[in-house]
Design an enzyme around this catalytic site. Structure first.
Site, PDB file in Angstrom:
ATOM      1  N   LYS A 201       6.386   1.602  -5.307  1.00  0.00           N
ATOM      2  CA  LYS A 201       5.207   1.760  -4.441  1.00  0.00           C
ATOM      3  C   LYS A 201       4.209   0.662  -4.780  1.00  0.00           C
ATOM      4  O   LYS A 201       3.914   0.421  -5.955  1.00  0.00           O
ATOM      5  CB  LYS A 201       4.571   3.132  -4.679  1.00  0.00           C
ATOM      6  CG  LYS A 201       3.205   3.349  -4.015  1.00  0.00           C
ATOM      7  CD  LYS A 201       3.311   3.501  -2.514  1.00  0.00           C
ATOM      8  CE  LYS A 201       1.947   3.776  -1.879  1.00  0.00           C
ATOM      9  NZ  LYS A 201       1.372   5.077  -2.262  1.00  0.00           N
ATOM     10  N   HIS A 242       1.615   0.894   0.551  1.00  0.00           N
ATOM     11  CA  HIS A 242       0.368   1.398   1.125  1.00  0.00           C
ATOM     12  C   HIS A 242      -0.259   0.250   1.910  1.00  0.00           C
ATOM     13  O   HIS A 242      -0.560  -0.807   1.339  1.00  0.00           O
ATOM     14  CB  HIS A 242      -0.590   1.851   0.009  1.00  0.00           C
ATOM     15  CG  HIS A 242      -2.011   1.966   0.460  1.00  0.00           C
ATOM     16  ND1 HIS A 242      -2.574   3.163   0.855  1.00  0.00           N
ATOM     17  CD2 HIS A 242      -2.987   1.036   0.603  1.00  0.00           C
ATOM     18  CE1 HIS A 242      -3.824   2.956   1.219  1.00  0.00           C
ATOM     19  NE2 HIS A 242      -4.100   1.669   1.065  1.00  0.00           N
ATOM     20  N   HIS A 262       1.006   4.804   5.978  1.00  0.00           N
ATOM     21  CA  HIS A 262      -0.221   4.879   6.784  1.00  0.00           C
ATOM     22  C   HIS A 262      -0.123   3.998   8.031  1.00  0.00           C
ATOM     23  O   HIS A 262      -0.018   4.503   9.128  1.00  0.00           O
ATOM     24  CB  HIS A 262      -1.479   4.558   5.979  1.00  0.00           C
ATOM     25  CG  HIS A 262      -1.538   5.221   4.645  1.00  0.00           C
ATOM     26  ND1 HIS A 262      -1.419   6.594   4.505  1.00  0.00           N
ATOM     27  CD2 HIS A 262      -1.662   4.710   3.390  1.00  0.00           C
ATOM     28  CE1 HIS A 262      -1.491   6.904   3.215  1.00  0.00           C
ATOM     29  NE2 HIS A 262      -1.612   5.781   2.516  1.00  0.00           N
ATOM     30  N   ASP A 330       0.790  12.633   1.938  1.00  0.00           N
ATOM     31  CA  ASP A 330      -0.178  12.131   0.967  1.00  0.00           C
ATOM     32  C   ASP A 330      -0.830  13.263   0.174  1.00  0.00           C
ATOM     33  O   ASP A 330      -1.927  13.115  -0.347  1.00  0.00           O
ATOM     34  CB  ASP A 330      -1.259  11.271   1.620  1.00  0.00           C
ATOM     35  CG  ASP A 330      -1.768  10.167   0.693  1.00  0.00           C
ATOM     36  OD1 ASP A 330      -1.201  10.004  -0.407  1.00  0.00           O
ATOM     37  OD2 ASP A 330      -2.736   9.477   1.061  1.00  0.00           O
TER      38      ASP A 330
END
Length: 414
Positions: A201, A242, A262, A330
């Site tokens: 991530k 992200h 997102h 999330d």
């Protein structure tokens, strides 16, 4: 392994690949696998469980959670803003065992724990949590762990940015994810993979709930993004980024990032790039309604008011364009256990209920590269849940999970 033969009877079962609801369901489970669906005769000596008018589904999947924060001491949503310096790794892990059970009871049998954003001294707490669950020590979903989120100094996923800490209050190492420049980002990726991370991530753009970051601003350079992806892909590990801002999303796609988290401010051209490259999107869209920002700093409330409405419209356009969309919440940005709210949000933004179910099963399984779950079919893992009514017509019933089986073991039967 559980070698018992169990027969589940229910009013119906859903084929999430086709979106069809089949009435009169009988599923035979042998050990931890589905042995048969609607067989002509039942195996002798099986334990029969009659679930009445419920509908059977495969276990759901949440592609963005953080089980190590939020939860029992703050059930309404985000954790105490000082958790970064008040909580030690032992307390975090104990909290995570509760959050794991809550998530499993909500019907989510597989999750990605997408990036520790805390100081741990280099320990990958989510990897160890997943091992404990796999060995049967505690109840919880299967965990695809990311280890520490990799972020530049001052990036959205830099833990000191959530609390606006003064210098030197929480020093972080490269092993803990704060990495700058190509050599450091390569080292950080290698460290996470060495100690068990199954996905990487990264922080590719600013965020909404971090101080001092512009939500749309690209944070890692193109060269750093390419290095991260190269390092991960050579090890057979996928990368999730992200990214709210359009420039950051485009840079991630060019670098070969597998999944955008997102994607709030993506333009139509960028959405078309995602379709062309096969880049997945995990929109975490229920944040728009479910994230309680009432106690956040005014600057963060302002960012949320600007970003969230645009994010909802971006998702509508992404659905229409055919982007591969997987389910992710999330959590604890929304409380653990409320994960099914994301399916409602996907339907509200333009998916059919059947498409939303597919996002939380088949597409999520594809995203993590597994073929042993995400559907009800002979030979697959016996991850099975049951809800009242018809979720292909009314997605809200998915919030009322009455029965949970994972790996052939019953964890909930209300």
């Amino acid at each position: 392994m559980n070698d018992q033969v169990i027969v589940l009877r229910a009013a119906a079962w859903v084929d999430v690949e086709t979106g069809q609801r089949h009435t009169s369901a009988v599923i035979v489970v042998e050990g931890n696998r589905i042995a048969a669906i609607d067989p002509p005769e039942l195996p002798a000596g099986a334990q029969v469980i009659d679930l009445g008018e419920l509908t059977l589904l495969p276990g759901l999947m949440d592609m963005e959670v953080n089980l190590l924060i939020g939860g029992p001491d703050n059930p309404s949503g985000l954790p105490n803003p000082m958790h970064g310096v008040q909580d030690d790794p032992v307390y975090r892990t104990l909290r995570a065992t509760v959050n794991a059970g809550t998530t499993l009871h909500a019907g989510f049998t597989t999750v990605r724990n997408l990036g520790l954003m805390v100081k741990t001294g280099g320990y990958l707490l989510d990897v160890d949590l997943g091992r404990a669950i796999e060995q049967g020590w505690i109840a919880g979903p299967r965990i695809v762990a990311a280890g520490h989120a990799i972020t530049p100094t001052g990036g959205h996923l830099d833990p000191t940015m959530f609390q606006r800490l003064a210098p030197h209050i929480m020093p972080l190492s490269v092993e803990e994810g704060r990495a700058n420049g190509v050599p450091q980002v390569r080292e950080s990726v290698r460290y996470q993979i060495k100690y068990g991370a199954e996905v990487i991530k990264i922080s590719a753009s600013g965020g909404v709930m971090s101080h001092g970051t512009v939500a749309g601003a690209q944070q890692y350079s193109d060269e750093e993004l390419v290095a991260i992806v190269d390092e991960a892909h050579r090890a057979g590990v996928r990368v999730a980024a992200h990214a709210h801002g359009d420039a950051g999303i485009r840079a991630c796609i060019r670098a070969g990032v597998d999944c955008i988290e997102h994607g709030s401010l993506a333009t139509d051209d960028t959405i078309a790039m995602m379709v062309e490259h096969g880049t997945y999107l995990v929109p975490t869209s229920y944040l728009s309604e479910g994230l309680d920002v009432s106690k956040a700093a005014p600057a963060l409330q302002k960012k949320a008011a600007e970003v969230f409405p645009r994010a909802r419209e971006t998702l509508r356009r992404a659905i229409h364009a055919g982007v591969k969309i997987a389910c992710g919440t999330d959590a604890p940005a929304i409380p653990h256990g409320h994960n099914a709210k994301e399916l409602w949000a996907l339907v509200d933004r333009g998916m059919t209920p059947a498409q939303a179910l597919r996002a939380a099963t088949v597409t999520s399984a594809e995203l993590i590269g597994v073929e042993d779950r995400g559907r009800l079919a002979p030979g697959l893992l016996a991850d099975i849940i049951a809800v009242p009514g018809d979720p292909t017509a009314d997605i809200s019933v998915i919030e009322d999970v009455r029965f949970v089986m994972k790996d052939g073991h019953i964890h909930k039967n209300s």
